[in-house]
Design an enzyme around this catalytic site. Structure first.
Site: not given
Ligand code: SDX
Length: 431
Positions: A366, A308
């Site tokens: 989720d 998140h």
């Molecule tokens: C919701 O914003 C909100 O409040 C949203 C929400 C709401 O109520 O409205 O809470 C609802 O959307 C919840 C999130 C649902 N999405 C997912 O579950 C999809 C999987 N999660 C990711 O795509 C990600 O964690 C996000 C989109 C939720 C957050 O992305 P960020 O904050 O932009 O973080 P990032 O993509 O920059 O990740 C940081 C690091 C990265 O590695 P590096 O590039 O730093 O090496 O963490 C890794 C990412 O590769 N990473 C993951 C991961 N999520 C982040 N690696 C593996 N699995 C994951 N799920």
């Protein structure tokens, strides 16, 4: 909000600026950069808005380090346990918990608007039966301004209010219609003697050929899922609604834009993707393979339902959802649910893995919701529409707050241009 009297000093080129520091009720201070370009000739650069406050808001607050979520100051855990969705809607919309009389009046107003214009039935007929319900909801909600033109003038507080009530009241009906349409079953009209969650379940699962009794366990679980998803600060879909509303677009068009944004798998679409991922993993022994893939930078695979932008310890909604999953499956007599077993083991392994610890990744809202929704009988394609039904009150509350904010103007970000320099046209024969 009062300016703190503090300032942030910024020095660049031969310029030195003192930016006012704004101090919120809770949370970090914010440097007020509104004069930065005019006085300093530079932009800030913040793709994804990781360090940018887009507005002032009194509705929801998230403490990402403490794993705290407050709706108008009330902790989500208390609301999930003691309140119910329409009371939470009142709280989000009007800022205070209602008295018994206020609540009764509000619920009566919502109930009286749950039917949709009969002509909308024909709108559905244009879709293929296998259309994703989110595609239908984006289209139908976007078209609502054509069916309710008397509540589209955003400058008229009375019309804003009736549009808000209509949106909250009709979203479950539209979502249920999208589901019925996909099944080839007849639409089910709402009933005024049922509460919000029970009405939604009946519109989804009853058929004309037999009586349908709403299971109170499922109705309570459904209502709690609505409460948990109702609002969440300036997430992507809420920011989309605010940006759409900043141009003066009518409320139905703004909510349709929010639905479209929510559909993405990185956002609200994650509940569908998370359950599909858990099904693909299939058994506990295959978890290490998927953990390895999630950590492999060359593999686009991510653990859906994990991570998140704001929460950096745990998502309080996921904790409530996990507990609810246990309760609902137990009360339904569903034992040895393999998907729940995989989900719990995946969470345990991931939280012990240093990659996930370092990246601060853990289950979000989720991750467990799909397990409950599947147990209720919903297909995965209905998971995000249910999220949209719940979040409509948050979108509406934030949209109303934006319109009422004297500091808000049309949202129009700038950019860092890294394209071609100015150059003259070259005729095709000379290229
Ligand atoms: C919701 O914003 C909100 O409040 C949203 C929400 C709401 O109520 O409205 O809470 C609802 O959307 C919840 C999130 C649902 N999405 C997912 O579950 C999809 C999987 N999660 C990711 O795509 C990600 O964690 C996000 C989109 C939720 C957050 O992305 P960020 O904050 O932009 O973080 P990032 O993509 O920059 O990740 C940081 C690091 C990265 O590695 P590096 O590039 O730093 O090496 O963490 C890794 C990412 O590769 N990473 C993951 C991961 N999520 C982040 N690696 C593996 N699995 C994951 N799920």
């Amino acid at each position: 909000m009062n300016k703190s009297g503090k300032t942030a000093k910024i020095e660049f080129n031969d310029t030195s600026l003192e930016l006012p520091l704004l101090s919120p009720a809770i949370g970090p201070d914010a440097a007020d950069i509104r004069r930065l370009y005019a006085d300093g000739g530079i932009f800030t650069y913040d793709p994804g808005f990781t360090s940018t406050a887009s507005c002032k808001s009194t509705i929801t607050y998230i403490d990402g380090l403490k794993g705290e979520l407050l709706y108008r100051g009330y902790p989500i855990e208390q609301l999930a346990e003691k309140s119910h969705y329409l009371e939470v809607c009142y709280l989000l919309l009007y800022g205070e918990l209602p008295t018994a009389g206020e609540l009764e009046d509000f619920e009566a107003r919502i109930t009286r608007h749950t039917m949709v214009h009969e002509q909308m039935n024909y709108f559905f007929r244009g879709f293929r039966r296998d259309a994703h319900p989110m595609a239908i909801m984006v289209g139908v909600v976007g078209a609502m301004s054509a069916f309710y033109p008397d509540s589209t003038d955003v400058n008229d507080p009375r019309q804003r209010e009736i549009a808000s009530i209509r949106m909250i009241a009709k979203m479950p009906t539209i979502a249920a219609m999208a589901y019925k349409y996909s099944l080839g079953q007849p639409f089910v009209y709402p009933r005024n003697d049922l509460d919000y969650a029970a009405n939604f379940l009946r519109m989804c699962f009853s058929i004309p050929a037999e009586d349908y009794e709403v299971n109170p366990i499922l109705s309570r679980a459904m209502d709690r899922i609505f409460t948990l998803h109702a609002d969440h600060e300036q997430n992507a879909s809420t920011s989309t609604v605010r940006l759409s509303g900043s141009s003066g677009a009518n409320p139905f068009a703004c909510i349709a834009a929010g639905i479209a944004c929510l559909w993405g798998p990185a956002h609200g679409g994650a509940n569908q993707a998370a359950l599909e991922m858990l099904k693909e993993i299939g058994s506990v022994d295959r978890i290490p393979e998927y953990i390895a893939r999630a950590k492999d930078k060359s593999d686009p695979f991510r653990l859906m339902g994990f991570g998140h932008r704001v929460y950096k310890n745990f998502d309080p909604r996921a904790k409530v959802m996990k507990q609810s999953a246990d309760e609902v499956l137990d009360l339904l007599g569903i034992e040895n649910n393999e998907t729940l077993k995989v989900a719990k083991e995946l969470e345990r392994i991931a939280l012990e893995d240093e990659y996930f610890q370092e990246k601060k990744l853990f289950p979000n809202v989720d991750f467990y919701s799909g397990i409950i929704l599947e147990a209720m009988g919903f297909p995965t394609s209905m998971f995000t529409p249910i999220f949209a039904v719940s979040r409509t009150v948050g979108w509406i509350a934030q949209w109303k707050e934006m319109i009422g904010d004297p500091e808000q103007k049309i949202g129009r970000p700038r950019q860092l241009y890294v394209g071609a320099p100015k150059r003259d046209y070259v005729n095709v024969e000379d290229r």
